[in-house]
Design a protein around this motif. Structure first.
Motif, PDB file in Angstrom:
ATOM      1  N   LYS A  29      -8.547  -6.208   2.458  1.00 26.81           N
ATOM      2  CA  LYS A  29      -7.528  -5.256   2.003  1.00 26.81           C
ATOM      3  C   LYS A  29      -6.323  -5.985   1.412  1.00 26.81           C
ATOM      4  O   LYS A  29      -5.856  -5.652   0.316  1.00 26.81           O
ATOM      5  N   GLN A  33      -4.888  -5.882  -2.360  1.00 28.75           N
ATOM      6  CA  GLN A  33      -3.549  -5.324  -2.575  1.00 28.75           C
ATOM      7  C   GLN A  33      -2.656  -6.260  -3.368  1.00 28.75           C
ATOM      8  O   GLN A  33      -1.840  -5.822  -4.184  1.00 28.75           O
ATOM      9  N   THR A  34      -2.796  -7.549  -3.125  1.00 26.48           N
ATOM     10  CA  THR A  34      -1.834  -8.507  -3.667  1.00 26.48           C
ATOM     11  C   THR A  34      -2.349  -9.265  -4.893  1.00 26.48           C
ATOM     12  O   THR A  34      -1.620 -10.056  -5.477  1.00 26.48           O
ATOM     13  N   TYR A 225      -0.587   4.342   3.259  1.00 30.54           N
ATOM     14  CA  TYR A 225      -1.216   3.302   2.442  1.00 30.54           C
ATOM     15  C   TYR A 225      -0.357   2.815   1.271  1.00 30.54           C
ATOM     16  O   TYR A 225      -0.202   1.602   1.081  1.00 30.54           O
ATOM     17  N   MET A 229       0.979  -1.056   0.775  1.00 31.36           N
ATOM     18  CA  MET A 229       0.745  -1.885  -0.401  1.00 31.36           C
ATOM     19  C   MET A 229       2.047  -2.533  -0.870  1.00 31.36           C
ATOM     20  O   MET A 229       2.078  -3.729  -1.184  1.00 31.36           O
ATOM     21  N   SER A 232       2.960  -5.328   1.461  1.00 31.10           N
ATOM     22  CA  SER A 232       2.155  -6.523   1.202  1.00 31.10           C
ATOM     23  C   SER A 232       2.661  -7.277  -0.023  1.00 31.10           C
ATOM     24  O   SER A 232       2.711  -8.514  -0.034  1.00 31.10           O
ATOM     25  N   ARG A 233       3.046  -6.525  -1.072  1.00 31.91           N
ATOM     26  CA  ARG A 233       3.581  -7.178  -2.271  1.00 31.91           C
ATOM     27  C   ARG A 233       4.884  -7.916  -1.951  1.00 31.91           C
ATOM     28  O   ARG A 233       5.103  -9.038  -2.403  1.00 31.91           O
ATOM     29  N   THR A 267      -3.257   2.455  -4.495  1.00 35.66           N
ATOM     30  CA  THR A 267      -4.408   2.704  -3.618  1.00 35.66           C
ATOM     31  C   THR A 267      -5.438   1.575  -3.701  1.00 35.66           C
ATOM     32  O   THR A 267      -6.520   1.699  -3.148  1.00 35.66           O
ATOM     33  N   ARG A 268      -5.096   0.478  -4.381  1.00 38.74           N
ATOM     34  CA  ARG A 268      -6.010  -0.650  -4.474  1.00 38.74           C
ATOM     35  C   ARG A 268      -6.236  -1.252  -3.091  1.00 38.74           C
ATOM     36  O   ARG A 268      -5.295  -1.519  -2.359  1.00 38.74           O
TER      37      ARG A 268
END
Length: 298
Positions: A29, A33-34, A225, A229, A232-233, A267-268
């Motif tokens: 995941k 995401q990144t 979600y 994301m 995480s970025r 949503t990636r």
């Protein structure tokens, strides 16, 4: 043993179960995401590349941090949750609500308890997940950090406490909104079964604890979600312009991702999360409930 210590201990058991079950899905995941748009064709492509290029143990890269940290995080979550539930139960007894013992809490009370649990947890979960994500996304051939403690040392020495807490704004939003819904969903399902069957909490079957935890997990991720994301970025971004910082703030991150990558970027990596969720969250609540029953029998 006091109720608080029992809650914290049972929460730790739930947290360890969550990490062991969910970590392989989590690294997929985070990578999705990144990564830049188009890096991976999908979840299986991402997982296949990790396996081929880094080996099977890569799926547990950075596990020490969450194993220690998430154990503490989930312990705090459940400790704060159960403390707040007892507070509301006492309030219900005074007002004559919540049944003869006041323990049947309203959806609003359960939501508030979950929000409090999330905020209490975020103080630890933010730094823990930041370090984990740095380890999960660093180069396998030229790693910047030798391990979690090396990462903490290097980040704190160069960027101070603010560096360790990078992405904390997004973490606060995620934890408060997500865990409010998460614990409300689980507790309402538990209360429903207890009322329907006329049983005590410790008489609910382990299978149902897993199923209710899985349902709560889906409710959680449906809410958080896109926030996750962004978190995480922020937590993989540079610390300054000198080391490639892309985003000036959480809001700037949202605007930049929206403008340059479109709505699909938010949503990636969702697929591995949805696959992981029932297993990890089912294991969390099963671990908590079983440990709580064992501790209460002493």
């Amino acid at each position: 043993m006091s109720k608080t210590i029992k809650d914290l201990t049972a929460g730790t058991a739930g947290g360890i179960a969550q990490v062991l079950v969910g970590q392989p899905f989590d690294i997929v995941k985070v990578r999705m995401q990144t990564s830049a748009k188009g890096t991976y064709a999908g979840m299986l492509d991402c997982a296949g590349r990790i396996l081929k290029q880094e080996g099977p143990l890569a799926f547990y890269k950075g596990t020490l941090t969450p194993l220690l940290g998430i154990g503490v995080c989930v312990s705090i979550q459940f400790g704060a949750l159960e403390h707040t539930k007892r507070y509301f139960a006492r309030q219900n007894l005074v007002s004559g609500r919540g049944g003869p013992d006041g323990l049947t809490l309203s959806a609003g009370q359960l939501m508030a308890a979950g929000v409090f649990a999330g905020l209490a947890n975020s103080v630890v979960s933010g730094p823990v997940e930041h370090i984990r994500i740095r380890l999960q996304t660093q180069s396998a051939t030229k790693p910047v950090y030798a391990g979690p403690f090396d990462a903490i040392k290097k980040i704190s020495s160069s960027h101070g406490i603010a560096g360790i807490f990078k992405g904390q704004v997004a973490t606060l939003w995620r934890e408060a909104s997500g865990y409010g819904v998460y614990f409300m969903a689980y507790e309402l399902l538990v209360q429903r079964e207890m009322k329907k069957k006329g049983i005590r909490r410790d008489q609910i079957s382990p299978v149902n604890a897993v199923l209710y935890g899985a349902a709560a997990g889906y409710a959680l991720w449906a809410i958080i979600y896109p926030i996750d994301m962004i978190k995480s970025r922020m937590q993989t971004d540079g610390f300054s312009a000198a080391d490639g910082q892309k985003y000036k703030s959480t809001l700037d991150c949202i605007r930049t991702v929206w403008r340059t990558e479109g709505v699909n970027a938010f949503t990636r990596g969702l697929t591995p999360t949805l696959i992981r969720s029932p297993f990890a969250n089912g294991a969390t609540f099963l671990g908590f409930e079983m440990a709580a029953r064992l501790l209460n029998s002493w």
